[in-house]
Design a protein around this motif. Structure first.
Motif, short mmCIF file in Angstrom:
data_model
loop_
_atom_site.label_atom_id
_atom_site.label_comp_id
_atom_site.label_asym_id
_atom_site.label_seq_id
_atom_site.Cartn_x
_atom_site.Cartn_y
_atom_site.Cartn_z
N ILE A 8 69.87 27.13 39.58
CA ILE A 8 68.41 27.15 39.47
C ILE A 8 67.99 26.32 38.25
CG2 ILE A 8 66.41 28.62 39.04
CD1 ILE A 8 67.93 30.83 40.60
N MET A 9 68.63 26.55 37.12
CA MET A 9 68.28 25.80 35.91
C MET A 9 68.76 24.36 35.99
SD MET A 9 66.50 27.51 33.74
CE MET A 9 65.55 28.14 35.08
N LEU A 10 69.91 24.13 36.62
CA LEU A 10 70.41 22.77 36.73
C LEU A 10 69.53 21.91 37.64
CD1 LEU A 10 74.24 23.46 36.90
CD2 LEU A 10 72.93 22.53 34.98
N SER A 11 68.81 22.54 38.56
CA SER A 11 67.91 21.78 39.43
C SER A 11 66.69 21.26 38.69
CB SER A 11 67.48 22.65 40.61
OG SER A 11 66.59 23.66 40.17
N LEU A 12 66.48 21.71 37.46
CA LEU A 12 65.32 21.29 36.68
C LEU A 12 65.63 20.12 35.76
CD1 LEU A 12 63.92 24.80 35.76
CD2 LEU A 12 63.25 23.32 37.66
N ALA A 13 66.70 19.40 36.02
CA ALA A 13 67.10 18.29 35.17
C ALA A 13 66.08 17.15 35.23
CB ALA A 13 68.48 17.78 35.56
N THR A 14 65.40 17.03 36.33
CA THR A 14 64.37 15.99 36.46
C THR A 14 63.00 16.65 36.41
OG1 THR A 14 64.41 16.18 38.88
CG2 THR A 14 65.88 14.55 37.88
N TYR A 15 61.97 15.83 36.30
CA TYR A 15 60.61 16.35 36.22
C TYR A 15 60.27 17.11 37.50
CZ TYR A 15 55.59 16.67 36.26
OH TYR A 15 54.31 17.16 36.33
N GLN A 16 59.67 18.27 37.33
CA GLN A 16 59.25 19.10 38.45
C GLN A 16 57.80 19.52 38.24
OE1 GLN A 16 61.22 19.72 41.06
NE2 GLN A 16 62.99 18.74 40.14
N THR A 19 54.37 24.35 39.57
CA THR A 19 54.62 25.44 40.52
C THR A 19 56.11 25.61 40.80
OG1 THR A 19 54.23 23.90 42.35
CG2 THR A 19 52.37 25.25 41.64
N VAL A 20 56.82 24.49 40.85
CA VAL A 20 58.27 24.56 41.05
C VAL A 20 58.94 25.18 39.83
CG1 VAL A 20 60.36 23.17 41.40
CG2 VAL A 20 58.27 22.62 42.66
N LEU A 21 58.46 24.80 38.63
CA LEU A 21 59.00 25.38 37.40
C LEU A 21 58.78 26.89 37.36
CD1 LEU A 21 57.89 22.78 34.72
CD2 LEU A 21 60.20 23.22 35.55
N LEU A 22 57.59 27.32 37.73
CA LEU A 22 57.29 28.75 37.73
C LEU A 22 58.20 29.51 38.69
CD1 LEU A 22 55.44 31.01 36.73
CD2 LEU A 22 53.93 30.48 38.63
N HIS A 23 58.40 28.96 39.86
CA HIS A 23 59.29 29.59 40.85
C HIS A 23 60.74 29.61 40.34
CE1 HIS A 23 60.72 30.95 44.69
NE2 HIS A 23 61.55 29.93 44.75
N ALA A 24 61.17 28.52 39.73
CA ALA A 24 62.54 28.45 39.22
C ALA A 24 62.76 29.45 38.10
CB ALA A 24 62.84 27.03 38.73
N PHE A 25 61.81 29.56 37.17
CA PHE A 25 61.96 30.52 36.08
C PHE A 25 61.92 31.96 36.58
CE2 PHE A 25 60.66 27.01 33.15
CZ PHE A 25 61.83 27.02 32.41
N ASP A 26 61.08 32.23 37.57
CA ASP A 26 61.06 33.58 38.16
C ASP A 26 62.40 33.93 38.79
OD1 ASP A 26 58.46 34.06 37.37
OD2 ASP A 26 57.58 33.52 39.32
N ASP A 27 62.95 32.97 39.55
CA ASP A 27 64.25 33.21 40.18
C ASP A 27 65.35 33.36 39.13
OD1 ASP A 27 63.20 33.17 42.69
OD2 ASP A 27 63.87 31.13 43.17
N PHE A 28 65.31 32.54 38.08
CA PHE A 28 66.33 32.61 37.04
C PHE A 28 66.26 33.96 36.32
CE2 PHE A 28 67.73 32.14 32.65
CZ PHE A 28 69.04 31.74 32.87
N PHE A 29 65.06 34.43 36.02
CA PHE A 29 64.96 35.72 35.35
C PHE A 29 65.50 36.83 36.22
CE2 PHE A 29 62.05 33.80 32.27
CZ PHE A 29 62.54 34.39 31.12
N LEU A 30 65.28 36.75 37.53
CA LEU A 30 65.82 37.77 38.43
C LEU A 30 67.34 37.74 38.42
CD1 LEU A 30 65.53 39.91 40.68
CD2 LEU A 30 65.63 38.01 42.29
N TRP A 31 67.93 36.58 38.68
CA TRP A 31 69.39 36.49 38.79
C TRP A 31 70.09 36.44 37.44
CZ3 TRP A 31 71.79 37.52 43.11
CH2 TRP A 31 71.11 37.38 44.31
N GLY A 32 69.49 35.73 36.48
CA GLY A 32 70.17 35.50 35.22
C GLY A 32 69.97 36.58 34.18
#
Length: 65
Positions: A8-16, A19-32
């Motif tokens: 999830i965090m590695l997918s943010l290597a490029t500009y996003q 809304t994609v950042l918000l979704h990624a951070f929400d998912d990361f907080f759940l799993w990570g």
């Protein structure tokens, strides 16, 4: 849990977009954070239990002699 959280965090290597950042951070907080944190707490409790069981059995053998 890292297997799910790391990509999830590695997918943010490029500009996003935000809304994609918000979704990624929400998912990361759940799993990570939450799920991995629960597993870490359970592992700690199991380690303390195993240590106390080991030390308790050694002490009982010592007092029996």
């Amino acid at each position: 849990m890292t297997v799910k959280a790391a990509p999830i965090m590695l997918s943010l290597a490029t500009y996003q977009p935000p809304t994609v950042l918000l979704h990624a951070f929400d998912d990361f907080f759940l799993w990570g954070i939450y799920l991995r944190g629960i597993i870490d707490v359970l592992a700690f409790v199991a380690a303390v239990w195993a240590l106390s069981a080991t030390l308790g059995s050694k002490q009982s053998k010592t007092t029996e002699m």
